[in-house]
Write a protein that holds these residues in place. Sequence first.
Motif, mmCIF file in Angstrom:
data_model
loop_
_atom_site.group_PDB
_atom_site.id
_atom_site.type_symbol
_atom_site.label_atom_id
_atom_site.label_comp_id
_atom_site.label_asym_id
_atom_site.label_seq_id
_atom_site.Cartn_x
_atom_site.Cartn_y
_atom_site.Cartn_z
ATOM 1 N N ILE A 102 0.800 -1.305 0.166
ATOM 2 C CA ILE A 102 -0.166 -0.027 -0.038
ATOM 3 C C ILE A 102 1.067 1.179 -0.025
ATOM 4 C CG2 ILE A 102 -2.010 -1.139 1.298
ATOM 5 C CD1 ILE A 102 -1.291 0.124 3.852
ATOM 6 N N VAL A 103 0.385 2.319 -0.469
ATOM 7 C CA VAL A 103 0.931 3.642 -0.379
ATOM 8 C C VAL A 103 -0.099 4.472 0.474
ATOM 9 C CG1 VAL A 103 1.694 5.574 -1.643
ATOM 10 C CG2 VAL A 103 2.122 3.314 -2.594
ATOM 11 N N TYR A 138 0.557 14.296 8.210
ATOM 12 C CA TYR A 138 1.672 15.218 8.127
ATOM 13 C C TYR A 138 2.641 15.130 6.757
ATOM 14 C CZ TYR A 138 0.630 14.335 13.169
ATOM 15 O OH TYR A 138 -0.043 14.283 14.280
ATOM 16 N N GLY A 139 2.168 14.861 5.677
ATOM 17 C CA GLY A 139 2.517 14.518 4.560
ATOM 18 C C GLY A 139 3.769 13.691 4.433
ATOM 19 N N LYS A 140 3.987 12.637 5.086
ATOM 20 C CA LYS A 140 4.857 11.786 4.931
ATOM 21 C C LYS A 140 4.032 10.521 4.099
ATOM 22 C CE LYS A 140 7.997 8.416 7.062
ATOM 23 N NZ LYS A 140 8.920 8.198 8.539
ATOM 24 N N VAL A 141 4.834 10.023 3.304
ATOM 25 C CA VAL A 141 4.528 8.867 2.232
ATOM 26 C C VAL A 141 5.154 7.720 2.883
ATOM 27 C CG1 VAL A 141 4.246 8.045 0.081
ATOM 28 C CG2 VAL A 141 3.895 10.620 0.224
ATOM 29 N N TRP A 142 4.279 6.644 2.858
ATOM 30 C CA TRP A 142 4.671 5.328 3.643
ATOM 31 C C TRP A 142 4.384 4.293 2.152
ATOM 32 C CZ3 TRP A 142 6.623 4.716 8.601
ATOM 33 C CH2 TRP A 142 6.456 6.107 9.398
ATOM 34 N N GLU A 192 -4.333 9.415 3.655
ATOM 35 C CA GLU A 192 -5.109 9.057 2.634
ATOM 36 C C GLU A 192 -4.497 7.581 2.062
ATOM 37 O OE1 GLU A 192 -6.143 10.659 -1.949
ATOM 38 O OE2 GLU A 192 -5.163 11.770 -0.432
ATOM 39 N N LEU A 193 -5.106 6.772 1.739
ATOM 40 C CA LEU A 193 -4.722 5.452 1.067
ATOM 41 C C LEU A 193 -4.612 5.895 -0.576
ATOM 42 C CD1 LEU A 193 -3.600 2.460 1.627
ATOM 43 C CD2 LEU A 193 -6.027 1.788 1.221
#
Length: 676
Positions: A95-96, A101-105, A154-155
């Motif tokens: 998943i993304v 907080y703006g961090k993308v995982w 958000e996914l």
Amino acid sequence: MGISKIEFDKEKMILSKVKDLLGSTLEELGQDVYQDEEDFTEFKKMMWENSSSFDSGEREQVMAATDQEAERILQRRAYFKRLNQIKNKPYFASIVFKDNYGKVWNIYISLTYLKDKDFNNILYDWRSPICSLFYDYEVGPCFYVAPEGEIHGELKRKRQYKIENCELIGVFDNSLNIDDEVLQEVLANESSDKMKNVVNTIQQEQNQVIRNLEDHNLIVQGIAGSGKTTVALHRIAFLLYRLKNLSSNNILIFSPNPIFTEYISDVLPSLGENNTLQTTFNDYLSFSITEYKDVEAFTDFVARYYTYQVANVELIQYKQSDAIIRDVDAYLKDYVRNACFLDSFVEGEIHKVDQDEINHLLHYKYDRLPLFERVEEISKRLSAQFYEGSGKKTSTFRKLLKEHANFKRDFKQIYKRFYLSPYCKVSLTEREIDSFIKRKVIYYEDALLFSYMKGVLDGFPYESQIKQVVIDEAQDYNKLQYIIISRIFAKADFTILGDVNQNINPYYHYQSLEELSPLFKNDSKYIELLKTYRSSPEIIDYTNKILNLHHVNAIRKDNHKPVVFRKKLVNLKEQLLEDIHTLTQEYSSVAIITKDDQEAVKLYQLIKEDTPVSYINLNVKNFKRDLVLLPAYLAKGLEFDSVILYNDRNNSYRVNERNLLYVACTRAQHELYIYN
């Protein structure tokens, strides 16, 4: 939905890096595990050689250090084993997620975790909090619950992978659409001898059960094929991951029979966990009832009804009812109230035991204890009183108390007296009562009541080690059984799973499993699973009509193979062998399901010389499912690619046996043939 070639090539590069990291990690960990074994052996040897020079405090410290070191080695060995399990399929989804907080995982989901040299997560265990997003949300706004609280965001993407031998075969982007390609591919596969894990296709409604940590007790009503057992096993794996101080030895599964126990035995190991303790309610009855040679199995109890071997149906219905619980409780309360010691007595010619004193102890001092435990405590007290605190005369006082009491620890007689008492709501002659009291093998319906009476008067065997109890096929247990179980496992949390439509107990039926909620301490949550992943729409449409169901949601895509009916057969054997040949050519598992065991034996004798069929009864634990023959009440919880349902024309399913017919038909995944 497929992805572009550029994206596919990127994923291939990621897989290649994960493969290299996994290989190097396994190599290093393998050396560590080997060295651990040697070092630990030397450590224990040194401690043993020097133990004589330790004082008691030092010895305790050494033992604690040894235990800690052993635990560390076991954990490292278990992790090494889990990494070995994923080396050919390192992950199954990603998943993304962009947090607020703006961090993308960019999260790659696996059966276990994997970290790089800098301790960054490369693979995430499917049970970790952030991975719940994959199961619970479509692309869009979402949140998950972390130890520090809710994390919103958000996914951005959900992706699934098909990987074989560490080679990328396919990549699919999807939403939470139940008809996604990966799920349908899994459903299209033929069934195997053992149940498998489904971490890559867990659905949202299933995930709500698996990850529930808020409620102590879960009661799950799920239609046939909704994955109840699979959900239960994945929930166990999740709890082992999330709850501290919980091990496989703290969890007990009640299975319907040994065949089912064997069928599910591979799931937890495939998830990297040890199998839990498992039992059947019959195992408990056999353990607790020593007054009889054996206890009738639940399936034999059911078979007596379906083969018309019951002379007094109304009596068994009473024995299985909720009403008899109240009657037995009133009888036992009266029995205890009237229990007393008839006179004073002297022990050892000098120690006088006063009647009033011991009756006071019996009914006031120790009234919180079961009756026969009170006698034991009074015996200890008298021994300590007359012999300077010593317990050496406990057995002597126990014997004297029994001789002067108006009650005896004779449970057969106590059970018989209930049926002769005014508390019993059926009228029976002493001869009728003796017909089930004096058997060598106690009937199942009597065993439940007998064990309950023993528990009330003698104490239930409290199991403090068990922290989680899972009960499958919950609809086949009456309320008395749940009362017994809840008293034995008084400190445990429960996961109860069943389907009222699959009840095969002809004497007892729930309108809803929600009726069980008041029987357990702490809070209970009732959940329904209304989607079936097992059978084709054609089979579901037919089975709905059996019980007049309308709410079943079939997920498997149409295979356009209608239910086949065989009537007015000219030659049963010839037609049966022809159908067996047709189905075994196309499918890896075929079951011939009969109404009862007598029919199964007859049919087995008819065809065994012409086809390699396996006859399954309660004594069979291991079997290959390529072609089996078994009665409907042993097929519960199992599934097969195709099913031939057979009953003799003179032994058709009656109106009140529709649930058994429903159970038999819903074992089929792809095709269903119905004889007679």
